[in-house]
Scaffold this active site. Structure first.
Site, PDB file in Angstrom:
ATOM      1  N   HIS A 145       8.463  -0.910  15.095  1.00 39.99           N
ATOM      2  CA  HIS A 145       7.191  -0.620  14.452  1.00 39.99           C
ATOM      3  C   HIS A 145       7.112   0.822  13.960  1.00 39.99           C
ATOM      4  O   HIS A 145       6.460   1.084  12.944  1.00 39.99           O
ATOM      5  CB  HIS A 145       6.029  -0.903  15.410  1.00 39.99           C
ATOM      6  CG  HIS A 145       5.573  -2.330  15.382  1.00 39.99           C
ATOM      7  ND1 HIS A 145       6.098  -3.295  16.210  1.00 39.99           N
ATOM      8  CD2 HIS A 145       4.646  -2.952  14.616  1.00 39.99           C
ATOM      9  CE1 HIS A 145       5.501  -4.454  15.963  1.00 39.99           C
ATOM     10  NE2 HIS A 145       4.624  -4.278  15.002  1.00 39.99           N
ATOM     11  N   ASN A 170       1.702 -12.266  13.327  1.00 38.33           N
ATOM     12  CA  ASN A 170       3.021 -11.765  12.931  1.00 38.33           C
ATOM     13  C   ASN A 170       4.128 -12.678  13.450  1.00 38.33           C
ATOM     14  O   ASN A 170       5.049 -12.252  14.159  1.00 38.33           O
ATOM     15  CB  ASN A 170       3.223 -10.333  13.439  1.00 38.33           C
ATOM     16  CG  ASN A 170       4.165  -9.538  12.560  1.00 38.33           C
ATOM     17  OD1 ASN A 170       4.794 -10.080  11.646  1.00 38.33           O
ATOM     18  ND2 ASN A 170       4.306  -8.255  12.840  1.00 38.33           N
TER      19      ASN A 170
END
Length: 518
Positions: free
Chosen positions: A372, A341
């Protein structure tokens, strides 16, 4: 358990045939459509044939259509979040708009995540609307800081990466919506800088990249775009293998089996840790598929070119989000997080870590957890991650130098650290997959919190070394990905100046060329 969808049900027969939720089928089909649209966009709406205005309009409308197909009326959240953020930028002014945009965009995202998780479908792995909103939140906050840097702060107060990413004029509403909601990145990203995106839309990316690679402008090559076909084909092959692995292997290795009562009671410790590793490894291909396909879509449209390597081969990794080989063969926490990521790690560094006035590492991990989502498992993973990161850094700083002189010893050290890293990563991210507190605590308690305790003991026995220079004290608390990201930050900075000001186009080229040499 079936999941409901607010998007189109046109593909329900296909969903039934492949035995996947219709929202996931919608996502994959829309991404494949976006891939074809990207080829068409590069061929028929090339910057040499079409004005930036038309390219912005088409990219935005296609993006909103895909969002509407996948998420139905929930796609309005993308426009609302972007529209209000743009209004905030206009009325607040460049001095404080980055703070207001950051709070609003992250707050709006959090409210939507809470609503989706606790009201609609807790624990469902569906293609939900909050996923694209996470990317849009990154874009909104990144651009707000870049405008603040470019239009309010003094050049001498900016870091080299901030200076090259700084935006020197306010974007129009069309440019803003195009950046946030274009069809290439609205469903799965990845994050890109605003100036890189505008450079691509206006057709300047290759010309400047060619100038950077040569160190001087060379008009001989400026009219010929490099072809992304090979890069796209390679990435589509990775997507196909990842999807095949996910559909055939992943289902046979559920992460939930790690907390199965019978398995915990009968399996030996080596078997349990081996299954822990393979089950978490099997959970990764879905991310490989989604992120690599998103990268391929951007490349197919002509976006993502980052010059040439030392052998003259084109590089199409400007906005790549992962490096699979480095992930699977990581020998340290640092190496894993450096390659996983990537664009989100860069975002965390740019908007949080390098701007934090106190405890930057803690603030960065907290922001990452909030971004998140609101599942408790995310917070358990990030809290565990802080402990594991510090312990891994302490071990590396204190003992690694004893094993690097002999190639044979170094090989043994790498094998051992690879095994330890893969188990530690798997142990850390179990709550991220299980989502809830009870199953996560069940897993950790079944392991007697062994790696938590081991990490604490490591930190007691091997405290983090202080570097010799006082100026490096800051480095000791840097996130594990920080050094790598400084290089990435410079390599990925932008290619031209969007307005007539002290940052001339030649200065931008020189800045980027110097970064490429580093």
């Amino acid at each position: 358990m079936a999941t409901s969808t607010t998007g189109s049900t046109l593909l329900q027969p296909l969903s039934n045939a492949v035995r996947l939720p219709v929202d996931q089928v919608n996502f994959v089909v829309c991404q494949l459509f976006a891939l074809l649209a990207a080829v068409w966009f590069r061929t028929y709406l090339h910057s040499s044939k079409t004005s930036p205005f038309i390219r912005h309009v088409v990219a935005t409308l296609l993006g909103l259509y895909l969002a509407l197909f996948c998420f139905g009326w929930y796609a309005l959240h993308f426009v609302i979040q972007s529209g209000i953020s743009y209004y905030i930028m206009i009325i607040i002014g460049v001095e404080n708009m980055h703070k207001y945009c950051f709070v609003f965009a992250l707050g709006y995202l959090t409210v939507c995540q809470i609503t989706r998780v606790y009201i609609f479908d807790y624990g469902q792995y569906s293609a939900d609307f909050s996923g694209p909103m996470m990317i849009i939140t990154q874009k909104i906050t990144s651009l707000a800081f870049e405008i603040h840097d470019g239009m309010f702060r003094k050049n001498e107060d900016l870091t080299p990466s901030q200076r090259c990413l700084a935006v020197r004029r306010m974007p129009s509403l069309l440019e803003y919506l195009s950046y946030n909601c274009n069809f290439m990145g609205i469903l799965a990203g990845p994050l890109c800088s605003y100036k890189d995106y505008i450079t691509f839309i206006e057709g300047r990316s290759y010309q400047l990249q060619q100038s950077e690679a040569n160190g001087k402008e060379d008009t001989k090559y400026e009219q010929t775009d490099p072809s992304p076909n090979i890069a796209v084909a390679q990435k589509l092959l990775i997507c196909g293998l990842s999807l095949l692995f996910h559909m055939t292997i992943t289902e046979t290795l559920p992460v939930e089996y790690n907390i199965d009562d019978n398995f915990r009671a009968t399996a030996s410790w080596p078997i349990r840790f081996f299954y822990l590793y393979v089950s978490l490894m099997a959970a990764r291909p879905k991310y490989y598929f989604a992120w690599t396909l998103a990268d391929a879509i951007n490349n197919a449209a002509g976006f993502g070119f980052r010059g040439y390597d030392k052998n003259g081969v084109t590089r199409w990794d400007l906005i790549s989000n992962l490096r699979i080989q480095q992930i699977e063969f990581s020998t340290s926490f640092k190496m894993f997080l450096d390659n996983w990521n990537i664009q989100t790690a860069l975002w965390l560094k740019r908007v949080c870590y390098e701007r934090a006035t106190f405890s930057p590492t803690i603030q960065t991990f907290i922001l990452s957890a909030i971004w998140h989502g609101v599942y408790p498992g995310y917070y358990l993973t990030f809290l565990t991650g802080v402990l594991m990161t510090l312990a891994a850094r302490a071990i590396r700083n204190n003992i690694r130098h004893y094993f690097v002189d002999s190639p044979a010893v170094k090989l043994c050290y790498d094998i051992v650290t690879w095994m330890a890293t893969q188990v530690a990563i798997s142990y850390t991210v179990v709550p991220f997959v299980l989502l809830s507190v009870k199953p996560s605590i069940t897993f950790y308690s079944s392991c007697y919190f062994c790696l938590h305790i081991a990490s604490i003991l490591v930190l007691l026995v091997f405290p983090l070394k202080r570097t010799q220079k006082g100026s490096k004290r800051h480095e000791n608390v840097q996130p594990v990905w920080s050094k790598k990201l400084e290089e990435e930050n410079l390599l990925q900075k932008n290619s031209y100046s969007t307005t007539n000001n002290s940052f001339s186009q030649k200065q931008e080229i020189t800045c980027r060329y110097q970064a490429l040499k580093q």
